[in-house]
Design an enzyme around this catalytic site. Structure first.
Site, PDB file in Angstrom:
ATOM      1  N   LYS A  71       5.891  48.132  79.731  1.00 24.96           N
ATOM      2  CA  LYS A  71       5.402  46.771  79.462  1.00 24.96           C
ATOM      3  C   LYS A  71       6.342  45.683  79.985  1.00 24.96           C
ATOM      4  CE  LYS A  71       2.340  47.524  75.554  1.00 24.96           C
ATOM      5  NZ  LYS A  71       1.941  47.102  74.224  1.00 24.96           N
ATOM      6  N   ASP A 107      -2.068  41.686  73.242  1.00 33.16           N
ATOM      7  CA  ASP A 107      -1.786  42.270  71.917  1.00 33.16           C
ATOM      8  C   ASP A 107      -1.788  41.206  70.810  1.00 33.16           C
ATOM      9  OD1 ASP A 107      -1.544  44.939  72.722  1.00 33.16           O
ATOM     10  OD2 ASP A 107       0.570  44.705  73.239  1.00 33.16           O
TER      11      ASP A 107
END
Ligand code: ATR
Length: 289
Positions: A71, A107
């Site tokens: 990420k 997210d």
């Protein structure tokens, strides 16, 4: 579905990726809307990340989801990344638009939509966020942008303080970082509206663990857990018993996927279809409801 010369491809890259719910969720959504797109999972180890991104570009993949451990490191290979996502340092969604790769993080948005869908508006509410890892960071960045009053508690207090400092520097906010010890938890919870567990406490096999003593949970709270294995964690069970509103980790997962779906397709995501697909995959994996 019919795969042909015009089929577009989306994928998740990470290591490992074989348990990811994203392929079933997105494929169900593409099918439901009759979109000629397939979604696959590519296990990519750290030393192959650069090649994988170049490959995604050269194959003209439509979009990617990025999971652990890439990420952060993926950002250096993208053409552009949303500025707040760059400050956060984590991308979970990439759009390939005419050969240029754009990075996003869905997210935090997923977590906020999950609250809103449960009739909890985070604006001007006090949120107590437990944890200071990757998931907590994404939620914290989105929460402060939605004007939520935020306090972060973490087992390693220094990490909570560091995250609070980064948020305050980036957004000019007054976020506090404290420890997860009972006295800090008790003091903060008394004035909290939304409690979010972004630690891994309660995750299978430690299903009897909870980051919060049951007696501290009050009925005015909304309690969200990012853990979705089991779907109803001990924390959520205790919250339900106390009469609080509960939001399961599956909802955050679902809405982060829905936001990514919309970035790639420009179509509203069929969330019910995606939820059903994710639930049946979880049942297949033996996840306790
Ligand atoms: P993720 O990307 O899923 O957030 P992570 O970055 O490894 O994963 O973060 C895990 C979080 O869970 C951290 O906040 C961690 O606390 P520490 O920073 O003190 O390690 C928290 N965590 C994990 N196990 C815990 C436990 N048994 N009790 C309390 N917090 C725990």
């Amino acid at each position: 579905m019919k795969i042909n010369g015009k089929t577009k491809v989306c994928a998740i890259i990470g290591y490992p990726v074989d348990h990811s719910l994203s392929p079933v969720m997105h494929n169900a959504a593409f099918k439901d809307l009759g979109l000629n797109i397939v979604y696959v999972a590519f296990p990519v180890k750290t030393d192959m990340l650069k090649d994988a991104i170049l490959g995604a570009k050269s194959f003209g993949l439509l979009g990617l989801n990025v999971t652990m451990p890439h990420k952060h490191s993926v950002i250096q290979y993208l053409d552009e990344t949303e500025s707040t996502t760059k400050s956060m340092g984590a991308v979970n969604t990439i759009l390939n638009e005419r050969g240029k790769l754009f990075g996003y993080n869905t997210d935090g948005k997923g977590a906020m939509i999950a609250l809103q869908e449960n009739h909890v508006d985070p604006e001007k509410k006090k949120m107590l966020l437990l944890g200071a890892g990757g998931a907590a960071k994404a939620i914290a960045f989105q929460a402060v942008q939605e004007k939520t009053e935020l306090v972060i508690l973490n087992r390693t207090q220094e990490k909570a303080k560091q995250l609070a400092k980064l948020l305050n520097k980036t957004f000019g906010t007054k976020v506090k970082g404290r420890s997860l010890l009972a006295e800090d938890l008790k003091e903060e919870l008394e004035t909290t509206d939304i409690l979010v567990n972004a630690t891994s406490v309660g995750m299978s096999p430690d299903v009897n663990a909870s980051p919060v003593p049951a007696e501290l949970i009050h009925s005015d709270l909304c309690v969200m857990d990012i853990v979705y294995n089991p779907l109803e964690t001990k924390l959520l069970e205790d919250a339900k018993t106390a009469g609080a509103t509960i939001v399961s980790g599956l909802e955050m997962l679902l809405y982060q996927g829905a936001v990514a779906f919309e970035i790639w397709t420009n179509c509203p995501a069929p969330v019910d279809v995606m939820k059903k697909a994710a639930l049946s995959k979880l049942a297949e994996q033996g996840v306790r409801p």
